[in-house]
Each structure stands twice: as structure tokens, then as C-alpha cells.
Design a protein around this motif. Sequence first.
Motif, short mmCIF file in Angstrom:
data_model
loop_
_atom_site.label_atom_id
_atom_site.label_comp_id
_atom_site.label_asym_id
_atom_site.label_seq_id
_atom_site.Cartn_x
_atom_site.Cartn_y
_atom_site.Cartn_z
N SER A 210 -1.37 29.95 -27.45
CA SER A 210 -1.37 30.30 -26.03
C SER A 210 -2.79 30.17 -25.47
CB SER A 210 -0.85 31.73 -25.83
OG SER A 210 -1.62 32.64 -26.58
N TYR A 231 -0.32 30.93 -20.74
CA TYR A 231 0.85 30.11 -21.00
C TYR A 231 0.92 29.77 -22.49
CZ TYR A 231 -2.57 26.37 -20.90
OH TYR A 231 -3.68 25.60 -21.16
N THR A 328 7.78 25.35 -22.17
CA THR A 328 6.55 26.09 -21.92
C THR A 328 6.88 27.35 -21.13
OG1 THR A 328 5.12 24.14 -21.91
CG2 THR A 328 4.35 26.04 -20.66
N LEU A 330 4.98 30.34 -18.80
CA LEU A 330 3.72 30.58 -18.08
C LEU A 330 3.81 31.87 -17.29
CD1 LEU A 330 1.55 28.00 -16.28
CD2 LEU A 330 2.37 29.94 -14.96
N SER A 393 8.11 21.68 -18.53
CA SER A 393 6.70 21.29 -18.63
C SER A 393 5.88 22.46 -18.09
CB SER A 393 6.45 20.05 -17.77
OG SER A 393 6.67 20.37 -16.41
N VAL A 394 4.56 22.39 -18.30
CA VAL A 394 3.69 23.44 -17.75
C VAL A 394 3.87 23.49 -16.23
CG1 VAL A 394 1.35 24.34 -17.65
CG2 VAL A 394 2.01 22.91 -19.55
N LYS A 395 3.94 22.30 -15.63
CA LYS A 395 4.08 22.24 -14.18
C LYS A 395 5.35 22.91 -13.70
CE LYS A 395 1.62 18.41 -12.13
NZ LYS A 395 1.53 16.96 -12.13
N ARG A 398 5.15 26.60 -14.09
CA ARG A 398 4.24 27.12 -13.08
C ARG A 398 4.91 27.19 -11.71
NH1 ARG A 398 -1.90 25.20 -11.77
NH2 ARG A 398 -1.10 23.41 -10.67
N GLY A 420 -2.66 27.60 -15.79
CA GLY A 420 -2.16 26.39 -16.46
C GLY A 420 -2.95 25.14 -16.13
N ALA A 423 -4.02 22.77 -19.05
CA ALA A 423 -2.92 22.04 -19.69
C ALA A 423 -2.43 20.93 -18.78
CB ALA A 423 -1.77 23.00 -20.01
N ILE A 424 -2.36 21.21 -17.49
CA ILE A 424 -1.90 20.20 -16.54
C ILE A 424 -2.91 19.06 -16.47
CG2 ILE A 424 -1.46 19.76 -14.08
CD1 ILE A 424 -0.08 22.61 -14.11
N ALA A 429 2.47 18.11 -21.31
CA ALA A 429 2.39 19.05 -22.42
C ALA A 429 3.60 18.85 -23.31
CB ALA A 429 2.37 20.47 -21.89
#
Length: 430
Positions: A210, A231, A328, A330, A393-395, A398, A420, A423-424, A429
Amino acid sequence: MKILVVGSGGREHALAWRLARSRRVQVVYVAPGNGGTAREPNLMNVPITDLNTLAAFAEREKVAFTVVGPEAPLAAGIVDLFRARGLRIFGPTQRAAQLESSKDFAKAFMKRHRIPTADYETFTDPAAAHAYVERRGAPIVVKADGLAAGKGVVVAATAQEAHAAIDAMLVDNRIGEAGARVVIEDHLQGEEASFIVMVDGHHILPLASSQDHKRLHDDDQGPNTGGMGAYSPAPVVTPAIHARVLREIIKPAVEGMAADGIPYTGFLYAGLMIDAEGHPRTLEFNCRMGDPETQPIMVRVKNDFVEVMEHALAGTLDRAAIDWDRRTALGVVLAAEGYPESPRRGDEIVGLPAGGSAIDEDCFVFHAGTAVDGARTLTAGGRVLCVTALGDSVKMARTRAYRAIDSIRFEGMHYRRDIGHRAIGRGPAR
Ligand code: AMP
Ligand code: GLY
């Protein structure tokens, strides 16, 4: 079965919530808990903080086992106390908790066992400390030896700042006993990650990686905080780095503690700095899970976490496994006005999901500094809530978390809008 979770933060809400999802669990007591654990199905707050009274409660209620969230009760010896009464508890003993409660202990331990970390020296004499800073130059990092609730570390960009930090701690006694001894260490460059494992004295079970966001403002500006969002997984921890961290940091730490006659049990958190070449170094050890890292980590656990805990307590973590959600997770911390210096309390929070933390099956509002006031929920601390969402995804995680935040409000509420971002920035990711 009944379980007891000690603590009152977002970490404890997420942990207790996860444990309560086990079909074998009748109730998870949270001591003392918060406004969120008060309303979560199958959780019950217990207004006890005195450790002896807590042990008596665990005995009386026939609690199957206790899990400790924060460092303070661990450093105060809660594990020793419960064990002496024959109660099962997951956490390090007071001596083992020195890995977090004394930076000097941790640094000497790392040096002795060749665990990669910044070069350092420890001082009680201000003149010697000042001379060391003059010799090493800036940037340099000044750390109070003891527990200082996030106020003990000064990352000094200039020698002047370092000198001021030394005087504040060693001369003016600004953070009390914790700052009566300081560790001064080299400044490390790179990207930070949190690497948390479970240890049963011998075996190691890594949790998912994380990354926390320690600074108060966007773009990592402003003062350090307990953490403004996190995240999991952290893409900076590639499979190769993961293997190196286990081999070079975690295994030597667990074996080193055993060899030193202080076998480690509990969650062990290595705060890492990973440099551009992919070398991981240890910034610190914590003897607990991270907050807010725990919130995204716990929402990714898919199997029965009670079973994992039982292996940890029985010394059979080599037979345990965690089934991770591949997505993911977050979490964004919603903080009170004035946090971290002097958070305002007592404001009503509106827009919370009814009947517990879940907004839907992929989005949760974990409470930290909140209190129940009749039908209302009020702010009662600096970090108030942590809105945590899963996404492919992280996006996507988020977007979901920030969308959920749109419906939550309290006077003075503030949060970072860039959780995040690293990562973005790295692209897709895992
Ligand atoms: P700690 O409580 O030791 O993890 O320190 C708090 C924060 O200070 C860390 O998360 C880092 O952002 C920063 N920090 C601590 N030690 C160092 C170091 N040696 N070099 C650079 N940054 C550091
Ligand atoms: N989020 C950082 C910590 O728990 O220490």
C-alpha cells in the motif's frame, strides 16, 4: 465467537468490520471505538481504555481473541498483560514493540542485523548533535527517539532547520520525554511504500502492499499528518521489489528479533523508501498496521480473516493464505478544520450511509474521529472519516471514492484531491 479489537480509529473500524464478516463471529467488541463502530452491524463499542479493566472484560465475555490497533497500548504492555492472564491476543510484547517505540532501538537493531536503512547516530547532548549536523550537512532528518504521535520527525532541508529541531527536542523539551533522545539520520530519496506483514514469532504472511499520503495538502505540500489517504496495491512495489523487501528487510527483522531473544508476534509494518534503482530501505518499523493503509487493505480481503488470525495466534501462519481482491482499493481521509494542529470537534456530519459503513458493496465509509450523539454523528477528532472504494484501476477506485465524498458534509471538512497520484502517474496499475 466474540472478538475484541482495541482502538478507536479508521484502522480499527475497517479491521473490526472485516472480522465481523466471518460467519463464525457473533460480535466484535471495539474498545473504545467511534461513531462508526457504534452503528456497524455486529460491532459493539466498549467504553474501556484501562488495560487491566480491558483484560477483565475479555475474561468475563469469553472473548476468543483480541487484536490491537494502535501503538500506545502495545508500548504500554497490553500483550504481556493479556498473555499473563491466559488471554489470546495478537500483537508484539512491550519489548518487541520497541521496534516502534524507540527509534534508537530500531536503528541499532537494523544495524546489527544489516537491514538496509539510512546511516545515523543517536544523541542526548545537544552540542554533539549540532556538531554532527555540521559534519553531515543538509538535507538531514532529526527524529525523536520515543512515540510522538507523528510530531517527532523533522525532515530538515537546511542545517538551520535541523539545529532548530535539535534545540526544540533536546533543549526546550518541546515534545517531552519522547524527545529527550534524538536519532539523526541521512536523508533518503525515492518513493515511499508501506509493507505490512503478519508474524507469529516465526512465520511471515505479507499483506498487500500500500501507499500512504503523509502530507496535508495536494502535491505533497504542507505539514506531515497521520496519513491523508492510501491505496492498495502500490505499483511501486513490483514483484521484484516485493521479493527483495521480504529477503532483505522483513525476514532479517523477524529472524533478528528471535535471535535477540525477543520473538516478534503481531503486525509488522516497514515504512520503505524505494530509490530510483529499486533499492528498498527502511525508514521506520511500526508494530501495528497503518492508518489509513488498513482501510484499503481490509476491503481487498476476500476470505475469512478470522481464520487467518487464528493461524497467526497458533503459530501456523505458514498454513494461512489471504485471497486478495485483484482490484485496487483507495481511501480518502476527510479531515476536520485545524487538523493536524488543533482539530475542531463537535460538528454534525451529514450524508453518511444508513446502518453501517457500506455505501454499496464496493464503497465504504470508515469512521475515525466521530462520536454518536443521539441520531446524529459528530466530528470528534482530526481525521474524521476515510471513504474507501474498490475499482478495476486506481483511477476507477479514485473516481468512485470522490463521487461518494460528494454527498458527505461537515463544517470545515477538507481532504486531498490527489490521492493515488503516484500510481496514476506510473500508468496502468495492476
Ligand atoms: P517516520 O515516522 O520515521 O516514518 O517518518 C515520517 C516521515 O518522514 C516518513 O514517512 C518520510 O516521509 C519522512 N522521513 C523519515 N525518515 C526519512 C529519511 N531518512 N529520509 C527522507 N525522509 C524521511
Ligand atoms: N499511515 C502511517 C502510519 O500508520 O504510521
